[in-house]
Design a protein around this motif. Structure first.
Motif, PDB file in Angstrom:
ATOM      1  N   ALA A 160     -26.155   5.531  13.296  1.00  0.00           N
ATOM      2  CA  ALA A 160     -27.469   4.957  12.956  1.00  0.00           C
ATOM      3  C   ALA A 160     -27.455   3.429  12.934  1.00  0.00           C
ATOM      4  CB  ALA A 160     -27.922   5.486  11.593  1.00  0.00           C
ATOM      5  N   CYS A 161     -26.277   2.810  13.072  1.00  0.00           N
ATOM      6  CA  CYS A 161     -26.154   1.357  12.899  1.00  0.00           C
ATOM      7  C   CYS A 161     -26.316   0.585  14.200  1.00  0.00           C
ATOM      8  CB  CYS A 161     -24.781   1.022  12.318  1.00  0.00           C
ATOM      9  SG  CYS A 161     -24.610   1.387  10.568  1.00  0.00           S
ATOM     10  N   ASP A 162     -26.914  -0.584  14.068  1.00  0.00           N
ATOM     11  CA  ASP A 162     -26.918  -1.584  15.138  1.00  0.00           C
ATOM     12  C   ASP A 162     -25.692  -2.484  15.044  1.00  0.00           C
ATOM     13  OD1 ASP A 162     -29.531  -0.717  15.882  1.00  0.00           O
ATOM     14  OD2 ASP A 162     -30.379  -2.018  14.335  1.00  0.00           O
ATOM     15  N   ILE A 163     -25.137  -2.616  13.837  1.00  0.00           N
ATOM     16  CA  ILE A 163     -23.996  -3.499  13.610  1.00  0.00           C
ATOM     17  C   ILE A 163     -23.153  -2.911  12.484  1.00  0.00           C
ATOM     18  CG2 ILE A 163     -25.497  -4.952  12.163  1.00  0.00           C
ATOM     19  CD1 ILE A 163     -23.667  -7.308  12.749  1.00  0.00           C
ATOM     20  N   VAL A 164     -21.839  -2.852  12.707  1.00  0.00           N
ATOM     21  CA  VAL A 164     -20.912  -2.314  11.713  1.00  0.00           C
ATOM     22  C   VAL A 164     -19.906  -3.394  11.343  1.00  0.00           C
ATOM     23  CG1 VAL A 164     -19.140  -0.587  11.224  1.00  0.00           C
ATOM     24  CG2 VAL A 164     -21.155   0.041  12.593  1.00  0.00           C
ATOM     25  N   LEU A 165     -19.850  -3.725  10.053  1.00  0.00           N
ATOM     26  CA  LEU A 165     -18.879  -4.675   9.534  1.00  0.00           C
ATOM     27  C   LEU A 165     -17.738  -3.902   8.892  1.00  0.00           C
ATOM     28  CD1 LEU A 165     -21.464  -6.449   9.834  1.00  0.00           C
ATOM     29  CD2 LEU A 165     -20.742  -7.646   7.757  1.00  0.00           C
ATOM     30  N   GLY A 166     -16.520  -4.115   9.393  1.00  0.00           N
ATOM     31  CA  GLY A 166     -15.343  -3.547   8.758  1.00  0.00           C
ATOM     32  C   GLY A 166     -14.725  -4.586   7.855  1.00  0.00           C
ATOM     33  N   VAL A 167     -14.401  -4.196   6.620  1.00  0.00           N
ATOM     34  CA  VAL A 167     -13.898  -5.158   5.640  1.00  0.00           C
ATOM     35  C   VAL A 167     -12.724  -4.569   4.865  1.00  0.00           C
ATOM     36  CG1 VAL A 167     -16.187  -6.193   5.346  1.00  0.00           C
ATOM     37  CG2 VAL A 167     -15.431  -4.367   3.790  1.00  0.00           C
ATOM     38  N   VAL A 168     -11.998  -5.449   4.196  1.00  0.00           N
ATOM     39  CA  VAL A 168     -11.005  -5.052   3.208  1.00  0.00           C
ATOM     40  C   VAL A 168     -11.602  -5.328   1.835  1.00  0.00           C
ATOM     41  CG1 VAL A 168      -8.706  -5.439   2.269  1.00  0.00           C
ATOM     42  CG2 VAL A 168      -9.079  -5.554   4.751  1.00  0.00           C
ATOM     43  N   HIS A 169     -11.782  -4.274   1.051  1.00  0.00           N
ATOM     44  CA  HIS A 169     -12.259  -4.418  -0.322  1.00  0.00           C
ATOM     45  C   HIS A 169     -11.221  -3.971  -1.334  1.00  0.00           C
ATOM     46  CE1 HIS A 169     -16.898  -4.547   0.412  1.00  0.00           C
ATOM     47  NE2 HIS A 169     -16.352  -5.740   0.402  1.00  0.00           N
ATOM     48  N   ARG A 170     -10.508  -2.920  -0.998  1.00  0.00           N
ATOM     49  CA  ARG A 170      -9.458  -2.393  -1.865  1.00  0.00           C
ATOM     50  C   ARG A 170      -8.192  -2.243  -1.036  1.00  0.00           C
ATOM     51  NH1 ARG A 170     -11.760   0.652  -6.046  1.00  0.00           N
ATOM     52  NH2 ARG A 170      -9.658   0.682  -6.962  1.00  0.00           N
ATOM     53  N   LEU A 171      -7.063  -2.135  -1.701  1.00  0.00           N
ATOM     54  CA  LEU A 171      -5.786  -1.987  -1.016  1.00  0.00           C
ATOM     55  C   LEU A 171      -5.257  -0.580  -1.281  1.00  0.00           C
ATOM     56  CD1 LEU A 171      -4.113  -5.429  -1.869  1.00  0.00           C
ATOM     57  CD2 LEU A 171      -5.743  -4.863  -0.032  1.00  0.00           C
ATOM     58  N   PRO A 172      -5.378   0.326  -0.308  1.00  0.00           N
ATOM     59  CA  PRO A 172      -4.944   1.716  -0.517  1.00  0.00           C
ATOM     60  C   PRO A 172      -3.451   1.800  -0.831  1.00  0.00           C
ATOM     61  CG  PRO A 172      -6.307   1.512   1.458  1.00  0.00           C
ATOM     62  CD  PRO A 172      -5.977   0.118   1.020  1.00  0.00           C
ATOM     63  N   ASP A 173      -3.101   2.768  -1.702  1.00  0.00           N
ATOM     64  CA  ASP A 173      -1.695   2.935  -2.075  1.00  0.00           C
ATOM     65  C   ASP A 173      -0.987   3.998  -1.254  1.00  0.00           C
ATOM     66  OD1 ASP A 173      -2.668   5.316  -3.058  1.00  0.00           O
ATOM     67  OD2 ASP A 173      -2.283   4.863  -5.170  1.00  0.00           O
ATOM     68  N   GLY A 174      -1.715   4.625  -0.297  1.00  0.00           N
ATOM     69  CA  GLY A 174      -1.115   5.651   0.545  1.00  0.00           C
ATOM     70  C   GLY A 174      -1.100   7.023  -0.085  1.00  0.00           C
ATOM     71  N   ARG A 175      -1.598   7.139  -1.318  1.00  0.00           N
ATOM     72  CA  ARG A 175      -1.608   8.430  -2.026  1.00  0.00           C
ATOM     73  C   ARG A 175      -3.020   8.822  -2.448  1.00  0.00           C
ATOM     74  NH1 ARG A 175       2.378   5.342  -4.311  1.00  0.00           N
ATOM     75  NH2 ARG A 175       1.118   5.034  -6.179  1.00  0.00           N
ATOM     76  N   GLY A 176      -4.015   8.197  -1.839  1.00  0.00           N
ATOM     77  CA  GLY A 176      -5.397   8.506  -2.181  1.00  0.00           C
ATOM     78  C   GLY A 176      -5.996   7.593  -3.223  1.00  0.00           C
ATOM     79  N   GLY A 177      -5.201   6.667  -3.741  1.00  0.00           N
ATOM     80  CA  GLY A 177      -5.695   5.715  -4.725  1.00  0.00           C
ATOM     81  C   GLY A 177      -5.594   4.292  -4.205  1.00  0.00           C
ATOM     82  N   TYR A 178      -5.646   3.337  -5.128  1.00  0.00           N
ATOM     83  CA  TYR A 178      -5.626   1.932  -4.743  1.00  0.00           C
ATOM     84  C   TYR A 178      -4.619   1.162  -5.596  1.00  0.00           C
ATOM     85  CZ  TYR A 178      -9.945   3.164  -2.384  1.00  0.00           C
ATOM     86  OH  TYR A 178     -10.875   3.778  -1.571  1.00  0.00           O
ATOM     87  N   LEU A 179      -4.045   0.150  -4.995  1.00  0.00           N
ATOM     88  CA  LEU A 179      -3.124  -0.731  -5.701  1.00  0.00           C
ATOM     89  C   LEU A 179      -3.895  -1.637  -6.652  1.00  0.00           C
ATOM     90  CD1 LEU A 179      -0.924  -1.739  -2.629  1.00  0.00           C
ATOM     91  CD2 LEU A 179      -0.334  -0.075  -4.410  1.00  0.00           C
ATOM     92  N   ASP A 180      -3.217  -2.082  -7.686  1.00  0.00           N
ATOM     93  CA  ASP A 180      -3.805  -2.990  -8.665  1.00  0.00           C
ATOM     94  C   ASP A 180      -3.540  -4.424  -8.218  1.00  0.00           C
ATOM     95  OD1 ASP A 180      -4.611  -4.472 -10.826  1.00  0.00           O
ATOM     96  OD2 ASP A 180      -3.423  -3.370 -12.307  1.00  0.00           O
ATOM     97  N   PHE A 181      -4.608  -5.152  -7.902  1.00  0.00           N
ATOM     98  CA  PHE A 181      -4.456  -6.534  -7.451  1.00  0.00           C
ATOM     99  C   PHE A 181      -3.636  -7.355  -8.449  1.00  0.00           C
ATOM    100  CE2 PHE A 181      -8.273  -5.606  -4.834  1.00  0.00           C
ATOM    101  CZ  PHE A 181      -7.826  -6.101  -3.625  1.00  0.00           C
ATOM    102  N   LYS A 182      -3.789  -7.071  -9.736  1.00  0.00           N
ATOM    103  CA  LYS A 182      -3.115  -7.871 -10.756  1.00  0.00           C
ATOM    104  C   LYS A 182      -1.596  -7.712 -10.707  1.00  0.00           C
ATOM    105  CE  LYS A 182      -7.040  -7.624 -13.933  1.00  0.00           C
ATOM    106  NZ  LYS A 182      -7.522  -7.160 -15.256  1.00  0.00           N
ATOM    107  N   GLN A 183      -1.136  -6.631 -10.091  1.00  0.00           N
ATOM    108  CA  GLN A 183       0.295  -6.377 -10.018  1.00  0.00           C
ATOM    109  C   GLN A 183       0.925  -6.898  -8.724  1.00  0.00           C
ATOM    110  OE1 GLN A 183       1.805  -5.053 -12.728  1.00  0.00           O
ATOM    111  NE2 GLN A 183      -0.250  -5.077 -13.643  1.00  0.00           N
ATOM    112  N   LEU A 184       0.123  -7.520  -7.865  1.00  0.00           N
ATOM    113  CA  LEU A 184       0.613  -7.948  -6.550  1.00  0.00           C
ATOM    114  C   LEU A 184       0.687  -9.465  -6.452  1.00  0.00           C
ATOM    115  CD1 LEU A 184      -1.525  -5.560  -4.307  1.00  0.00           C
ATOM    116  CD2 LEU A 184       0.874  -5.256  -4.965  1.00  0.00           C
TER     117      LEU A 184
END
Length: 246
Positions: free
Chosen positions: A113-137
């Protein structure tokens, strides 16, 4: 630059950085409304965009794979756009990377349905279905993961624009490695994907523009506008910096 009719399913035509002139800068290609986390309605944004003399606007709402309302949102944009002759209006989305291979958190229905698709990084996946904690990196680890996610989208994902490149590192650490920016621009150029010049995230716009001059990628102009006051900010900042003077 924007030859499509606003009711078409065509995409914006992006130009390479050294080809930009005032008309190419006179756009706003990342906008959020009250459909997600923006503070203005579709109609309010269209009216303000018209008042500020912009030639094109893209509504790029945040989506996820289970987003149920996108077609209703698109219908609202297209319906209101009919009242703004001379303004090129695009319907798009902003979707985040889910892994290094370019998998996106978006449904095929929304992509279609899109005319334009923006791909972004918002979270950092941990490879197990969750996300890494920015504060720990550390800065180095954050930047490395963000780079790998971005390159995965550039090489494999069905995107038109890499949105706010380096944005997570920039927001949390105020910097992103120049070598990563350069490699992302080069890879995007090879696939003819636009790199976003995003005035909301870039902490050193002149340095980023210097790299754009060097690599000459395709670029998209976006303020990441969530408020009416932010519409056209990226255009205005680029003009102040002398971009677009051929």
């Amino acid at each position: 630059m924007y030859a499509q009719e606003k009711k078409s399913a065509g995409k914006p035509v992006f130009r390479r950085f050294r080809e930009l002139d005032h008309a190419h800068l006179n756009v706003e290609l990342q906008v959020h409304t009250t459909w997600t986390d923006g503070q203005a309605t579709v109609l309010e944004i269209l009216s303000t965009v018209k008042e500020r003399g912009l030639g094109a606007v893209a509504f790029t709402e945040h989506v996820r794979k289970d987003t149920p309302w996108f077609l209703e949102f698109k219908n609202e944009v297209v319906t209101f756009a009919r009242g703004f002759e001379g303004l090129h209006v695009y319907v798009g989305c902003e979707t985040k990377a889910m892994d290094d291979n370019g998998r996106l958190d978006v449904s095929q229905q929304v992509l279609d349905a899109c005319d334009i698709v923006l791909g972004v990084v918002h979270r950092l996946p941990d490879g197990r279905g969750g996300y890494l904690d920015f504060k720990q990196l550390s800065f180095e680890r954050t930047a490395e993961i963000e780079f790998q996610l971005s390159i995965g989208m550039i090489r494999n994902a069905p995107i038109d624009v890499l949105g706010h490149p380096g944005g997570m590192s920039l927001r949390r650490h105020g910097r992103f490695p120049e070598a990563y920016f350069r490699e992302m621009m080069t890879a995007a150029l090879e696939r003819q994907i636009a790199i976003e010049i995003n005035s909301s995230y870039l902490v050193d716009m002149p340095a980023f523009l210097h790299l754009c001059e060097e690599v000459n990628p395709f670029v998209s102009i976006g303020s990441d506008a969530h408020r009416l006051s932010e519409l056209g900010h990226c255009r205005d900042q680029l003009l102040e910096l002398g971009v677009g003077r051929l």
